[in-house]
Write a protein that holds these residues in place. Structure first.
Motif, PDB file in Angstrom:
ATOM      1  N   UNK A  14       0.822  -1.205   0.000  1.00 49.56           N
ATOM      2  CA  UNK A  14       0.000   0.000   0.000  1.00 49.56           C
ATOM      3  C   UNK A  14       0.855   1.253   0.000  1.00 49.56           C
ATOM      4  N   UNK A  15       1.872   1.226   0.819  1.00 54.79           N
ATOM      5  CA  UNK A  15       2.773   2.372   0.880  1.00 54.79           C
ATOM      6  C   UNK A  15       3.470   2.595  -0.461  1.00 54.79           C
ATOM      7  N   UNK A  16       3.949   1.493  -1.053  1.00 54.03           N
ATOM      8  CA  UNK A  16       4.638   1.617  -2.344  1.00 54.03           C
ATOM      9  C   UNK A  16       3.677   2.120  -3.426  1.00 54.03           C
ATOM     10  N   UNK A  17       2.412   1.702  -3.333  1.00 57.93           N
ATOM     11  CA  UNK A  17       1.422   2.213  -4.284  1.00 57.93           C
ATOM     12  C   UNK A  17       1.260   3.723  -4.138  1.00 57.93           C
ATOM     13  N   UNK A  18       1.297   4.182  -2.896  1.00 56.72           N
ATOM     14  CA  UNK A  18       1.209   5.631  -2.661  1.00 56.72           C
ATOM     15  C   UNK A  18       2.416   6.350  -3.250  1.00 56.72           C
ATOM     16  N   UNK A  19       3.583   5.719  -3.104  1.00 60.55           N
ATOM     17  CA  UNK A  19       4.787   6.312  -3.674  1.00 60.55           C
ATOM     18  C   UNK A  19       4.639   6.397  -5.211  1.00 60.55           C
ATOM     19  N   UNK A  20       4.078   5.359  -5.782  1.00 58.06           N
ATOM     20  CA  UNK A  20       3.827   5.349  -7.223  1.00 58.06           C
ATOM     21  C   UNK A  20       2.953   6.539  -7.606  1.00 58.06           C
ATOM     22  N   UNK A  21       1.912   6.733  -6.833  1.00 56.29           N
ATOM     23  CA  UNK A  21       0.975   7.838  -7.055  1.00 56.29           C
ATOM     24  C   UNK A  21       1.698   9.185  -7.014  1.00 56.29           C
ATOM     25  N   UNK A  22       2.579   9.331  -6.039  1.00 53.12           N
ATOM     26  CA  UNK A  22       3.335  10.582  -5.903  1.00 53.12           C
ATOM     27  C   UNK A  22       4.147  10.865  -7.168  1.00 53.12           C
ATOM     28  N   UNK A  23       4.830   9.827  -7.661  1.00 60.18           N
ATOM     29  CA  UNK A  23       5.647  10.021  -8.847  1.00 60.18           C
ATOM     30  C   UNK A  23       4.786  10.252 -10.098  1.00 60.18           C
ATOM     31  N   UNK A  24       3.708   9.471 -10.166  1.00 59.86           N
ATOM     32  CA  UNK A  24       2.828   9.563 -11.324  1.00 59.86           C
ATOM     33  C   UNK A  24       2.251  10.971 -11.484  1.00 59.86           C
ATOM     34  N   UNK A  25       1.815  11.534 -10.361  1.00 59.83           N
ATOM     35  CA  UNK A  25       1.211  12.873 -10.401  1.00 59.83           C
ATOM     36  C   UNK A  25       2.204  13.980 -10.095  1.00 59.83           C
ATOM     37  N   UNK A  26       3.457  13.585  -9.973  1.00 57.36           N
ATOM     38  CA  UNK A  26       4.521  14.546  -9.680  1.00 57.36           C
ATOM     39  C   UNK A  26       4.142  15.502  -8.570  1.00 57.36           C
ATOM     40  N   UNK A  27       3.699  14.916  -7.452  1.00 54.87           N
ATOM     41  CA  UNK A  27       3.303  15.745  -6.311  1.00 54.87           C
ATOM     42  C   UNK A  27       4.545  16.270  -5.599  1.00 54.87           C
ATOM     43  N   UNK A  28       4.464  17.526  -5.201  1.00 51.89           N
ATOM     44  CA  UNK A  28       5.619  18.097  -4.491  1.00 51.89           C
ATOM     45  C   UNK A  28       5.383  18.033  -2.983  1.00 51.89           C
ATOM     46  N   UNK A  29       4.392  18.767  -2.505  1.00 49.09           N
ATOM     47  CA  UNK A  29       4.107  18.786  -1.068  1.00 49.09           C
ATOM     48  C   UNK A  29       3.045  17.731  -0.781  1.00 49.09           C
ATOM     49  N   UNK A  30       3.458  16.645  -0.126  1.00 49.65           N
ATOM     50  CA  UNK A  30       2.535  15.545   0.056  1.00 49.65           C
ATOM     51  C   UNK A  30       2.793  14.830   1.390  1.00 49.65           C
ATOM     52  N   UNK A  31       1.722  14.383   2.021  1.00 56.51           N
ATOM     53  CA  UNK A  31       1.906  13.504   3.180  1.00 56.51           C
ATOM     54  C   UNK A  31       1.265  12.162   2.881  1.00 56.51           C
ATOM     55  N   UNK A  32       1.935  11.093   3.351  1.00 57.79           N
ATOM     56  CA  UNK A  32       1.388   9.752   3.178  1.00 57.79           C
ATOM     57  C   UNK A  32       1.064   9.217   4.563  1.00 57.79           C
ATOM     58  N   UNK A  33      -0.166   8.764   4.737  1.00 55.56           N
ATOM     59  CA  UNK A  33      -0.575   8.329   6.071  1.00 55.56           C
ATOM     60  C   UNK A  33      -1.267   6.974   6.055  1.00 55.56           C
ATOM     61  N   UNK A  34      -0.945   6.182   7.042  1.00 55.50           N
ATOM     62  CA  UNK A  34      -1.592   4.893   7.278  1.00 55.50           C
ATOM     63  C   UNK A  34      -3.027   5.142   7.737  1.00 55.50           C
ATOM     64  N   UNK A  35      -3.992   4.529   7.090  1.00 59.61           N
ATOM     65  CA  UNK A  35      -5.388   4.839   7.424  1.00 59.61           C
ATOM     66  C   UNK A  35      -5.763   4.416   8.840  1.00 59.61           C
TER      67      UNK A  35
END
Ligand code: SF4
Lengths: 257, 420
Positions: A14-35
């Motif tokens: 799940x975390x790696x999928x979020x990282x994928x999302x960050x790169x895919x959308x080229x997000x700059x300011x982002x937080x990733x949180x465990x639900x």
């Protein structure tokens, strides 16, 4: 620019999928949180990332090609620490790794590389301690049962060790806090969830559940432990540094007799 | 197995074995095969620690504490009036297996008093190991004590089932041995050691040709010396140890601060302090020799026969050799980095790695985990602080001692009182 908040299901994939999302959308300011640990209402806008094994694998492969095997281990270890804010550090680390041509995991003068190395080290220490301090007790069903309460989620890290070592006995190692365990059935290791009777006391060896000879061997072990001590060299400070008190409650040699 | 009788024996025979300090359970190469029990390929694990802080990793017991010899420093000696007991072979096997299954131990350390004769005793030790391996399919660690004087044939068999073999020389010099262990002869220790060494060499040779050659003592052999029972100084002790490492390819020499156990006039009296700090300094010296590229003679020699009690041996050496410093951490080779006081091998590797990315300054070094309170006087880095200080050894030592609270300070002050 506004902060983006991503939520994942708490698993490594799940975390790696979020990282994928960050790169895919080229997000700059982002937080990733465990639900499961996320504080509701703190963030107004939250994007839920769906765990996608294929994407996770792609990211993981990418990471592994950018780091030494030691480095990717460290990353996984640090993830299992479940420390708050570790996702941000990991993301920073991963971004840094992708920005460089050579593996960065030995660049200890870089803040998140150092921090990840330190967290991974604590997790590694607890993994090692669990390999030492797991105490199996023989149940009436001929299964060797152990319960643990580690600070970090180390079960995935100790599986191989115990499987290799106890190939000819059935065993369970159960993480009480995280409510799951590993069960080895003489063939393979599986993840299990168990319901314990209300009167089940994890620190006691109740004869309702455990084999008769279990008591004898615990007693022998306690006697052995006492007999090996050399009183004139006593050093409790050293003792406690090696065997932190938080582990005592499930160590057979530390039980009152 | 009768629980009560085993319990009684265990108490006696574990108590008698506890003075042997060897506890290592690492360095073997015995993987779990055919879904047996146990695995001895890893690092070795301490499953618990005694209240005196020593690692518990093996079930360490004597097969018996009956002994026909009378070594003054040993609780098991013939003339000592104590309860005696002896395990049956099967009892030791059952204890080992059941403790191992519960993840209490990494394996067995089996020693023994000498009943009847050396061979009679050795034969039984071998029988335990053999049973564990062949009948129980046990792949955990087994350390057998070689009984001085045991025959070559038995030593060869022992090596086939044990991971490690050891014979304790106990007293570092021949003169001391004569005084304290009149029944023992130095040749009797040496003979099994030579046999094991030769078998290991032969095994390695054969292994190159025939893959299936049975393993022989894969974790090698070790020995132990008692410190502070007889009058040897540190120079003599480390010379002996160096000799054993080099001549018999020992894996480890252990140093055991003598715990007074009798009112024998030849020995320190009951109640006198265990020389723990001195023991620690010897281990540090041993360590420098095995992992840091030091020759014993650099640390101990005719001029310096005693290790400093107030500073560790590496710092002591550095203070006597200030002309070798300061070392530039950004350019120095591994060998010299390892000689900087306060730098452990781990820090050395971190520095070697980190400096490929950038020149390191004090801040970096601190973050990496270098003990700067000691190291700063012996190194320069990418910074102009501290660099040009011209301090004398005494001055540096003073500054370091002032800033570090040794964990042995308490022990240290006890010892200084002893010397008046
Ligand atoms: S031979 Fe060994 S057991 Fe016997 S008295 Fe001497 S040291 Fe002790």
């Amino acid at each position: 620019m506004k902060d983006q908040n991503l939520m994942y299901d708490g698993t490594f994939d799940g975390f790696l999928s979020a990282v994928f999302y960050v790169f895919e959308h080229q997000l700059k300011a982002v937080t990733i949180q465990n639900e499961f640990v996320m504080q509701q209402g703190l963030f107004s806008e939250v994007e839920k990332v769906i765990t996608d094994e294929a994407k996770a694998t792609r990211v993981w492969k990418g990471i592994k090609s950018k780091l030494s095997s030691h480095g990717s281990y460290q990353l996984y270890y640090a993830f299992l620490s479940e420390q708050s804010g570790v996702e941000a550090l990991l993301l920073d680390y991963i971004k840094y790794a992708f920005s460089k041509g050579t593996p960065v995991d030995k660049d200890y003068a870089h803040p998140s590389v150092l921090k990840i190395a330190q967290i991974a080290k604590s997790v590694g220490r607890e993994k090692h301690r669990m390999e030492a301090f797991v105490r199996f007790r023989l149940t009436k069903d001929d299964v060797y049962f152990a319960n643990i309460e580690p600070d970090f989620n180390v079960l995935p890290l100790i599986e191989k060790h115990f499987k290799r070592r106890y190939a000819d006995q059935k065993w369970v190692i159960y993480d009480i806090n995280r409510a799951y365990g590993l069960f080895y059935d003489l063939e393979k290791v599986e993840i299990v969830h168990m319901d314990f009777p209300a009167n089940f006391d994890f620190s006691k060896t109740d004869d309702e559940f455990f084999a008769i000879q279990e008591f004898e061997f615990q007693k022998l072990w306690q006697d052995y432990f006492k007999a090996t001590n050399i009183a004139s060299r006593k050093n409790m400070k050293l003792h406690i540094r090696h065997v932190p008190k938080r582990y005592w409650k499930y160590l057979s040699e530390k039980q009152p007799n | 197995m009768s629980f009560q009788r085993t319990q009684e024996k265990l108490k006696i025979l574990a108590d008698a074995a506890k003075y042997d300090v060897s506890c290592s359970s690492s360095g073997s190469k015995r993987a779990n095969t055919n879904k047996g029990l146990g695995d001895a390929t890893g690092m070795g694990i301490c499953h618990s620690y005694t209240e005196d802080g020593r690692c518990v990793s093996l079930l360490k017991i004597l097969l018996t504490n009956h002994c026909i010899f009378d070594c003054a420093y040993c609780v098991t000696r013939k003339s000592n009036d104590i309860k005696r007991a002896a395990f049956k072979v099967q009892e030791v096997v059952d204890l080992t297996i059941n403790f191992y299954r519960r993840n209490y131990i990494e394996g067995l350390f089996l020693s023994s008093g000498i009943f009847k004769s050396a061979d009679f005793t050795m034969e039984r030790l071998v029988a335990v190991a053999k049973k564990l391996r062949l009948e129980e399919n046990f792949n955990g660690y087994i350390h057998l004590k070689s009984i001085p004087g045991a025959s070559d044939e038995l030593m060869r068999e022992a090596g086939l089932y044990a991971d490690r073999l050891s014979v304790n020389i106990e007293i570092p010099t021949e003169a001391g041995l004569k005084k304290l262990a009149p029944d023992k002869k130095r040749e009797d220790f040496i003979k099994p050691m030579v046999k094991v060494k030769n078998e290991i060499i032969q095994y390695k040779e054969e292994k190159k040709i025939i893959k299936s050659t049975p393993k022989f003592a894969p974790a090698g052999q070790s020995t132990q010396m008692i410190i502070g029972a007889s009058g040897e100084n540190d120079f003599q002790i480390m010379q002996t140890s160096n000799f054993f490492y080099k001549t018999y390819n020992l894996k480890r020499v252990y140093y055991s601060g003598y715990v007074p156990i009798s009112y024998d006039h030849r020995l320190p009296q009951i109640g006198s302090a265990v020389p723990m700090l001195r023991e620690n300094r010897l281990y540090q010296t041993d360590w420098l020799m095995r992992f840091y590229g030091f020759e014993v003679s650099e640390i101990l020699n005719e001029q310096h026969q005693h290790l400093d009690l107030d500073v560790d041996p590496k710092l002591g050496w550095a203070l006597r050799n200030l002309h070798e410093f300061p070392v530039d951490v950004n350019t120095a080779d591994k060998h010299m980095l390892a000689r900087i006081p306060g730098l452990g091998m781990k820090s050395v590797y971190k520095i070697l790695n980190a400096r490929r990315f950038r020149k390191l300054n004090w801040e970096h070094l601190k973050k990496i985990g270098v003990a700067l309170n000691r190291a700063q006087y012996f190194m320069v880095c990418e910074s102009n602080q501290f660099e040009k200080r011209d301090l004398t050894s005494e001055k540096i030592k003073g500054l370091i001692l002032q800033n570090s609270k040794s964990k042995y300070q308490k022990t240290l002050s006890n010892q200084l009182n002893l010397f008046g």
